[in-house]
Scaffold this motif. Sequence first.
Motif, short mmCIF file in Angstrom:
data_model
loop_
_atom_site.label_atom_id
_atom_site.label_comp_id
_atom_site.label_asym_id
_atom_site.label_seq_id
_atom_site.Cartn_x
_atom_site.Cartn_y
_atom_site.Cartn_z
N GLY A 12 23.80 -6.13 17.92
CA GLY A 12 24.25 -4.70 17.20
C GLY A 12 24.27 -3.69 18.39
N TYR A 13 24.58 -2.63 18.08
CA TYR A 13 24.90 -1.22 18.93
C TYR A 13 23.56 -1.11 19.67
CZ TYR A 13 25.04 3.53 20.08
OH TYR A 13 25.20 4.71 20.83
N VAL A 14 22.32 -0.88 19.04
CA VAL A 14 21.02 -0.77 19.61
C VAL A 14 20.58 -2.01 20.47
CG1 VAL A 14 18.71 -0.20 19.57
CG2 VAL A 14 20.40 1.28 18.33
N GLY A 15 20.82 -3.41 19.54
CA GLY A 15 20.15 -4.37 20.39
C GLY A 15 20.82 -4.96 21.55
N LEU A 32 18.06 -13.03 16.60
CA LEU A 32 18.54 -13.49 15.24
C LEU A 32 19.43 -12.43 14.66
CD1 LEU A 32 18.63 -15.36 12.83
CD2 LEU A 32 16.66 -14.14 12.12
N ASP A 33 20.79 -12.89 14.60
CA ASP A 33 21.72 -11.86 14.10
C ASP A 33 23.03 -12.66 13.41
OD1 ASP A 33 23.92 -9.79 14.06
OD2 ASP A 33 22.66 -8.60 15.35
N ILE A 34 23.34 -11.92 12.36
CA ILE A 34 24.26 -12.74 11.72
C ILE A 34 25.93 -12.36 12.47
CG2 ILE A 34 25.27 -10.76 10.27
CD1 ILE A 34 25.05 -12.30 7.75
N GLY A 56 22.31 -16.13 12.72
CA GLY A 56 21.87 -16.46 11.18
C GLY A 56 21.73 -15.21 10.49
N ASP A 57 21.14 -15.51 9.08
CA ASP A 57 21.01 -14.37 8.39
C ASP A 57 19.65 -14.05 7.80
OD1 ASP A 57 20.92 -12.76 5.88
OD2 ASP A 57 23.08 -13.52 5.17
N ILE A 58 19.02 -12.99 8.06
CA ILE A 58 17.55 -12.68 7.91
C ILE A 58 17.37 -12.84 6.46
CG2 ILE A 58 17.19 -10.91 9.78
CD1 ILE A 58 17.41 -8.81 7.44
N SER A 120 13.37 2.38 11.39
CA SER A 120 13.52 3.35 10.32
C SER A 120 14.43 4.50 10.78
CB SER A 120 12.23 3.76 9.69
OG SER A 120 12.42 4.62 8.64
N SER A 121 14.76 5.32 9.97
CA SER A 121 15.69 6.56 10.39
C SER A 121 15.13 7.78 10.00
CB SER A 121 17.01 6.11 9.52
OG SER A 121 17.76 7.30 9.53
N SER A 122 15.57 8.86 10.63
CA SER A 122 14.94 10.18 10.27
C SER A 122 15.96 10.58 9.17
CB SER A 122 15.34 11.17 11.52
OG SER A 122 16.81 11.16 11.94
N1 LIG Z 1 22.55 3.58 15.29
C1 LIG Z 1 21.89 4.61 14.82
O1 LIG Z 1 22.26 5.79 14.93
C2 LIG Z 1 20.55 4.59 14.05
C3 LIG Z 1 19.69 5.41 13.87
C4 LIG Z 1 18.49 5.29 13.22
C5 LIG Z 1 18.13 4.10 12.74
N2 LIG Z 1 18.95 3.06 13.08
C6 LIG Z 1 18.49 1.79 12.77
O2 LIG Z 1 18.67 0.89 14.04
C7 LIG Z 1 19.15 -0.43 13.54
C8 LIG Z 1 19.99 -0.75 14.65
O3 LIG Z 1 21.04 0.02 14.47
P1 LIG Z 1 22.55 -0.35 15.05
O4 LIG Z 1 23.05 1.15 15.49
O5 LIG Z 1 22.35 -1.18 16.40
O6 LIG Z 1 23.35 -1.01 13.96
P2 LIG Z 1 24.38 -2.07 14.12
O7 LIG Z 1 25.10 -2.28 12.83
O8 LIG Z 1 25.30 -2.11 15.22
O9 LIG Z 1 23.60 -3.29 14.01
C9 LIG Z 1 22.81 -4.12 13.08
C10 LIG Z 1 22.91 -5.62 13.41
O10 LIG Z 1 22.30 -6.29 12.26
C11 LIG Z 1 23.22 -7.32 11.99
N3 LIG Z 1 22.63 -7.77 10.78
C12 LIG Z 1 23.22 -7.28 9.84
N4 LIG Z 1 23.03 -7.89 8.63
C13 LIG Z 1 22.09 -8.92 8.93
C14 LIG Z 1 21.46 -10.07 8.20
N5 LIG Z 1 21.50 -10.05 6.94
N6 LIG Z 1 21.06 -11.08 8.91
C15 LIG Z 1 21.03 -10.98 10.39
N7 LIG Z 1 21.54 -9.93 10.93
C16 LIG Z 1 22.09 -8.96 10.33
C17 LIG Z 1 24.35 -7.01 12.26
O11 LIG Z 1 25.14 -8.11 12.59
C18 LIG Z 1 24.67 -6.26 13.53
O12 LIG Z 1 24.52 -6.87 14.84
C19 LIG Z 1 19.17 -0.62 12.07
O13 LIG Z 1 18.33 -1.03 11.33
C20 LIG Z 1 19.64 0.93 11.80
O14 LIG Z 1 19.42 1.28 10.62
C21 LIG Z 1 20.09 3.34 13.72
#
Ligand SMILES: NC(=O)c1ccc[n+]([C@@H]2O[C@H](COP(=O)([O-])OP(=O)(O)OC[C@H]3O[C@@H](n4cnc5c(N)ncnc54)[C@H](O)[C@@H]3O)[C@@H](O)[C@H]2O)c1
Length: 328
Positions: A12-15, A32-34, A56-58, A120-122
């Motif tokens: 994902g974005y952070v990952g 592990l990511d869907i 895969g799916d968590i 978590s999130s603010s």
């Molecule tokens: N980006 C932000 O501003 C922010 C702020 C606060 C908290 N967060 C938290 O940080 C985490 C990462 O955020 P992000 O911005 O990278 O989000 P994102 O949506 O870019 O990434 C989430 C990833 O989770 C994967 N995913 C979703 N459901 C899944 C499942 N069932 N099984 C496996 N993988 C699955 C998606 O494919 C995606 O790659 C999240 O938990 C989000 O709630 C993000």
Amino acid sequence: MNQNILVTGGTGYVGCVLTPKLLKLGYNVRVLDIMWFGEECTKQFEDHPDCELIQGDIRDETIVKRALAGIDTVIHLAAISNDPCSDLNPKLTQQVNYDAVKSLVRLSKNSGVRRFIGASSSSVYGIKSEPDVTEDLPLEPITLYAKLKAATEPIILTEKSADFVPVCIRSATVCGYSPRMRLDLTVNILTSHAVNKGLITVFGGQQKRPNIHIDDITDLYALLVEAPAEKIAGEVFNAGGDNYRVIEIAEMAREVVGGDVKIEIADVIDERSYHISSEKIKNVLGFIPKRTVRDAIADVKKAFENGLIPDYQNTRYYNIKRMRELYH
Ligand SMILES: NC(=O)c1ccc[n+]([C@@H]2O[C@H](COP(=O)([O-])OP(=O)(O)OC[C@H]3O[C@@H](n4cnc5c(N)ncnc54)[C@H](O)[C@@H]3O)[C@@H](O)[C@H]2O)c1
């Protein structure tokens, strides 16, 4: 030193910023990511000898057990990660953002994982009038997304034991460039509008929104892998950098992007307004964000200029558009 890290949601974005950072620090990383947002960003780490990517799916316990084998630390990022996506399919959101977290924590403990870092999130605070929102204030989550984030924190933290260190980070909204770009986050949206349309639409604008640069939040997750257990076990920490009003961010985007950029004010849609305090993490771990919102705007602008975000309207940059394609 913990050697083996599982990053859920690692594409994902952070990952996509965190995973290469952990590899560079010398860890073995399993992701592990869907992979809802495609495979593009994984090119930078999938061939790394210390990286294993499991699509895969968590929610699938068999895959989760396989992913947890030999893991020392879990960094749990996978989620349906904003309000509109969570509202789109509440049943799925409940399964991914709550049920699966519950089972992931249990399975992690059974599998010998020693540390569990939850994202978590603010947004769990809702709308607060206090000038500085600290971790001890009551949670008043408004949306389903925020309610489930609030509900999972105790599930993670109560598992604290002599050999299991759980910690949750209440992250501010993240900003800046990632190879898996999101253009649905405040600073990134406003920058994209300035660069691509020359017109920034601000809904309301007086709301205060805490932000944190993607390089800082990923530094923090990396720091938590090694942080002394006694300082973090069972704890929750806010993590935010600059706190600005949305209109101030828009003005900054106009200034950094330069040229003829206009700002228009529309009716407020999202009233959430809060100013989080990140004193606790500073005092306990010495963590102070090094980058600013201005840096994030400049990074995103540069990414557009360098062609790293082709076609800013592509659905893969907007979680809600992508989820609509997948689930409707
Ligand atoms: N980006 C932000 O501003 C922010 C702020 C606060 C908290 N967060 C938290 O940080 C985490 C990462 O955020 P992000 O911005 O990278 O989000 P994102 O949506 O870019 O990434 C989430 C990833 O989770 C994967 N995913 C979703 N459901 C899944 C499942 N069932 N099984 C496996 N993988 C699955 C998606 O494919 C995606 O790659 C999240 O938990 C989000 O709630 C993000």
